[in-house]
Every structure is written in C-alpha cells, then in structure tokens.
Motif scaffolding. Structure first.
Motif, mmCIF file in Angstrom:
data_model
loop_
_atom_site.group_PDB
_atom_site.id
_atom_site.type_symbol
_atom_site.label_atom_id
_atom_site.label_comp_id
_atom_site.label_asym_id
_atom_site.label_seq_id
_atom_site.Cartn_x
_atom_site.Cartn_y
_atom_site.Cartn_z
ATOM 1 N N MET A 149 45.892 46.755 38.329
ATOM 2 C CA MET A 149 45.555 45.490 37.702
ATOM 3 C C MET A 149 45.489 44.454 38.811
ATOM 4 O O MET A 149 46.494 44.138 39.452
ATOM 5 C CB MET A 149 46.628 45.091 36.693
ATOM 6 N N PHE A 150 44.273 43.958 39.070
ATOM 7 C CA PHE A 150 44.112 42.897 40.062
ATOM 8 C C PHE A 150 44.444 41.552 39.409
ATOM 9 O O PHE A 150 43.764 41.148 38.464
ATOM 10 C CB PHE A 150 42.674 42.861 40.592
ATOM 11 N N GLU A 151 45.443 40.863 39.913
ATOM 12 C CA GLU A 151 45.789 39.535 39.397
ATOM 13 C C GLU A 151 45.172 38.477 40.306
ATOM 14 O O GLU A 151 44.613 38.785 41.354
ATOM 15 C CB GLU A 151 47.313 39.397 39.338
ATOM 16 N N ASN A 152 45.302 37.226 39.893
ATOM 17 C CA ASN A 152 44.777 36.102 40.701
ATOM 18 C C ASN A 152 43.309 36.289 41.078
ATOM 19 O O ASN A 152 42.925 36.039 42.219
ATOM 20 C CB ASN A 152 45.574 35.938 42.002
ATOM 21 N N HIS B 141 55.003 46.048 40.251
ATOM 22 C CA HIS B 141 54.311 44.777 40.470
ATOM 23 C C HIS B 141 54.690 44.168 41.814
ATOM 24 O O HIS B 141 55.848 44.227 42.217
ATOM 25 C CB HIS B 141 54.687 43.800 39.345
ATOM 26 N N GLY B 144 52.262 37.297 44.932
ATOM 27 C CA GLY B 144 51.541 36.648 46.021
ATOM 28 C C GLY B 144 50.094 36.379 45.675
ATOM 29 O O GLY B 144 49.634 36.656 44.565
ATOM 30 N N ILE B 145 49.356 35.849 46.641
ATOM 31 C CA ILE B 145 47.962 35.464 46.397
ATOM 32 C C ILE B 145 47.111 36.692 46.070
ATOM 33 O O ILE B 145 46.103 36.604 45.390
ATOM 34 C CB ILE B 145 47.389 34.679 47.601
ATOM 35 N N ARG B 146 47.549 37.862 46.544
ATOM 36 C CA ARG B 146 46.861 39.114 46.196
ATOM 37 C C ARG B 146 47.709 39.950 45.237
ATOM 38 O O ARG B 146 47.714 41.189 45.315
ATOM 39 C CB ARG B 146 46.551 39.917 47.463
ATOM 40 N N ALA B 147 48.397 39.291 44.336
ATOM 41 C CA ALA B 147 49.277 39.994 43.395
ATOM 42 C C ALA B 147 48.550 41.136 42.696
ATOM 43 O O ALA B 147 47.382 41.016 42.327
ATOM 44 C CB ALA B 147 49.816 39.017 42.352
ATOM 45 N N VAL B 148 49.249 42.245 42.571
ATOM 46 C CA VAL B 148 48.669 43.458 41.989
ATOM 47 C C VAL B 148 49.722 44.159 41.138
ATOM 48 O O VAL B 148 50.908 44.138 41.471
ATOM 49 C CB VAL B 148 48.197 44.401 43.130
ATOM 50 N N MET B 149 49.288 44.757 40.056
ATOM 51 C CA MET B 149 50.115 45.708 39.354
ATOM 52 C C MET B 149 49.628 47.101 39.747
ATOM 53 O O MET B 149 48.503 47.481 39.427
ATOM 54 C CB MET B 149 49.978 45.527 37.841
ATOM 55 N N PHE B 150 50.478 47.832 40.471
ATOM 56 C CA PHE B 150 50.136 49.206 40.830
ATOM 57 C C PHE B 150 50.489 50.126 39.658
ATOM 58 O O PHE B 150 51.663 50.227 39.289
ATOM 59 C CB PHE B 150 50.922 49.648 42.070
ATOM 60 N N GLU B 151 49.504 50.799 39.112
ATOM 61 C CA GLU B 151 49.745 51.757 38.020
ATOM 62 C C GLU B 151 49.806 53.167 38.604
ATOM 63 O O GLU B 151 49.540 53.371 39.782
ATOM 64 C CB GLU B 151 48.632 51.636 36.975
#
Lengths: 187, 187
Positions: A149-152, B141, B144-151
């Motif tokens: 899931m790419f946020e921001n 999770h 940060g500016i490149r926040a990501v949820m790693f599944e």
C-alpha cells in the motif's frame, strides 16, 4: 478504479538556456518517444550527472524544456553519488541538492537534484469521479507477492493530464510492479 | 511493537563444496562482521555473479556455509543481468534461476538465484506476544514521506532468531527507510 502505473527512471528536465550551455548555442532537443503525459517526451539526448564520489551516465533528457532545470534521481543514486537530494513533488524546485550535469559541449552546476515523490496524475473530472481533488494525499494499492500500500501519494489533477500513478524504478521493483500493471485507490 | 528493520544488499550463501570450487581446496571463509541474525556474518570474501548480458562484482558472501548455494539478488539486478530470478522465501531453493559465480580460483554455474521475499524474524515467544506464528503472512507499516504498508511479510519464528524485519535495498529506498528505522505490526 484501476489506475495505470508509470515507472520513471532517473531523468533530467532542462531550461532553454541550460540546453544551450550543455549542448551548444541554438541546440534543439530531439524527440525520441512520447511518454505518458500529453506533450511530454523522452529526448534522444542523454547527459552525465556527476558528484565528486561518482557519476551516472546516460541519464535521459525529458522534453520539452521547462522554466527551471531539474534532475530527478533515485534514493539509491543518492547513496552512489553521496548526494542528499530531497524527496519532493516534481516542480517544487526550492532547496534542491547541488549536482553537476556534463555533456557534451559544456557543463552546469547548481541545485538541481531531487527524488520525485510518488504522485497521481488525472484530469479534474477523473479526480471528482474518484472523490479526490488536486493536492490531496491518497493511498494506492498494488497486488502480488510484493503487494504494497503506497501512502502519501500526491494528487495532481489538471485537465491536460493523463491518468497515471507515477513511481520510480525502486518503488516499482519493491512492489514487484511492471509497466502495464495497475494500482487501485483505497479509502 | 516497533520492529528493527534490517536492509540486505545482494549477497551469496555458499555450500562447503562450492566454497572449495570458487576459492580453492580447503579454503575457509573469513568473518568480516556479524549481521543481525545470531551466528550469521558477512565474510571478507566477495564474488562476481554473471550472466551473458552483464555481471555484478563485489557481491558479499554471507557465512557460515549452508547446505545449498543461494544467490540473493534484487529485482533491478534481474533487469541488469537479464535473469528472471523468482521472489521466494530464503531457503526455498526449488526452481531458482541459473547464474554463474566466478572468483577467483574457479567458477560454478547452477540454479542459485532468487529475490528474497520480505520477512520477519522473531523468537517463538515474540511471535506469541504479537499474536502471530511461524508461517503467517502479516503487514508491517513504515512512516515518513514515502510511507508504505508492506503486505505479504512472511513470519519466520524460531528460538534462535533475533527480531528484525528483513527487506532489500530497493524496498528500503522505495519506503525511505534507513538502517536503524523501525516498522510497526498492523492487524
């Protein structure tokens, strides 16, 4: 809505005067091929970007010229070059990292380098249909063994934009995404 | 729970017989420095991995020796080498991609290459405390500016493991993660 993904390699946008400094007086960039956004194109020209520690050759110029020169590199390039280019929205050219562009006639040196923040391009109408608007920060999901899931994700809605989710090669590889894959908006 | 992140570069695990084929009879790998998992270490030795299109030098050997030789590359390396190494859990050595390892005495060629699937190492007790178990697939999770949820993070719980979330450089760069950063388990 399934959104086409556009994967960028490192590239350079040049101002008209910097084109002349690098390639020579009266030089005109040549179109190599169109890219996803209307009117934008990869040029035949490439440049070398350099910092004392390292250099990277064959960095594609993307046309047409822009008001301000901008070098979009990747986080891994920051490690290779020993630069500290900030992650910013393309076009936000304040406080960029200094870098040298050399090839083939002259070279230029200035605060040109950034890492592009992931963003969504769409028309204003497409944004409305998705329930989002220009300037929003959204989440986009991709599937597969490296599902992420790419946020921001910054929303950039403008009537002459084509719909695409814009990430760089490191983001694509991390998510196992290939050209032609799609992402989904999640709320 | 905040989980320390461990970022891997491409590396090679070698079987005892392949150590002798590559470095010579009776050769013993030398410890360069310890890495996150107990008993594991980066070796002083590096190798070159090669495929007709390209080669990558200075690929670190990780010790101690294992039953089966395994080359862990990144997705970007697949593009550079023109290989098609599958994304797999480290240690699952079925149907890997063929690659050549050369340096300095001899070379070996075989189905050694994979891209490591992101995974969490922890003890059985830590897994219980987090409400997860060996073999689970979880989401982690990062901010940060490149926040990501790693599944699809594979859980590997074993009493001699140290707690860490194991990703490669491309995944770290895509998420803006640096050594020392932490991830959070989300349900």
């Amino acid at each position: 809505m399934r959104i086409p993904i556009w994967i960028s390699n490192r590239h350079v946008h040049l101002s008209p005067s910097d084109v002349e400094k690098i390639f020579g007086k009266w030089y005109q960039l040549k179109v190599f091929k169109d890219i996803s956004q209307p009117g934008q194109y990869a040029c035949e020209e490439t440049v070398t970007i350099e910092w004392p520690k390292w250099k990277i050759e064959h960095v594609r110029v993307v046309g047409p010229t822009r008001k301000t020169t901008q070098v979009e590199i990747m986080v891994g390039d920051n490690f290779a070059l020993w630069t500290n280019a900030p992650i910013k929205i393309s076009g936000d050219v304040d406080n960029l990292e200094y870098i040298k562009i050399i090839w083939p006639v002259g070279d230029i040196y200035g605060p040109f380098a950034m890492v592009s923040q992931r963003h969504l391009h769409c028309t204003v109408q497409e944004a409305q249909e998705m329930g989002i608007k220009n300037g929003d920060s959204i989440q986009l999901h991709v599937w597969g063994i490296r599902a992420v899931m790419f946020e921001n994700v910054a929303v950039r809605a403008k009537d002459d934009y084509a719909l695409d989710f814009h990430i760089d090669i490191e983001e694509a590889n991390a998510a196992g995404v290939k050209p032609g894959d799609r992402a989904e908006l999640t709320k």
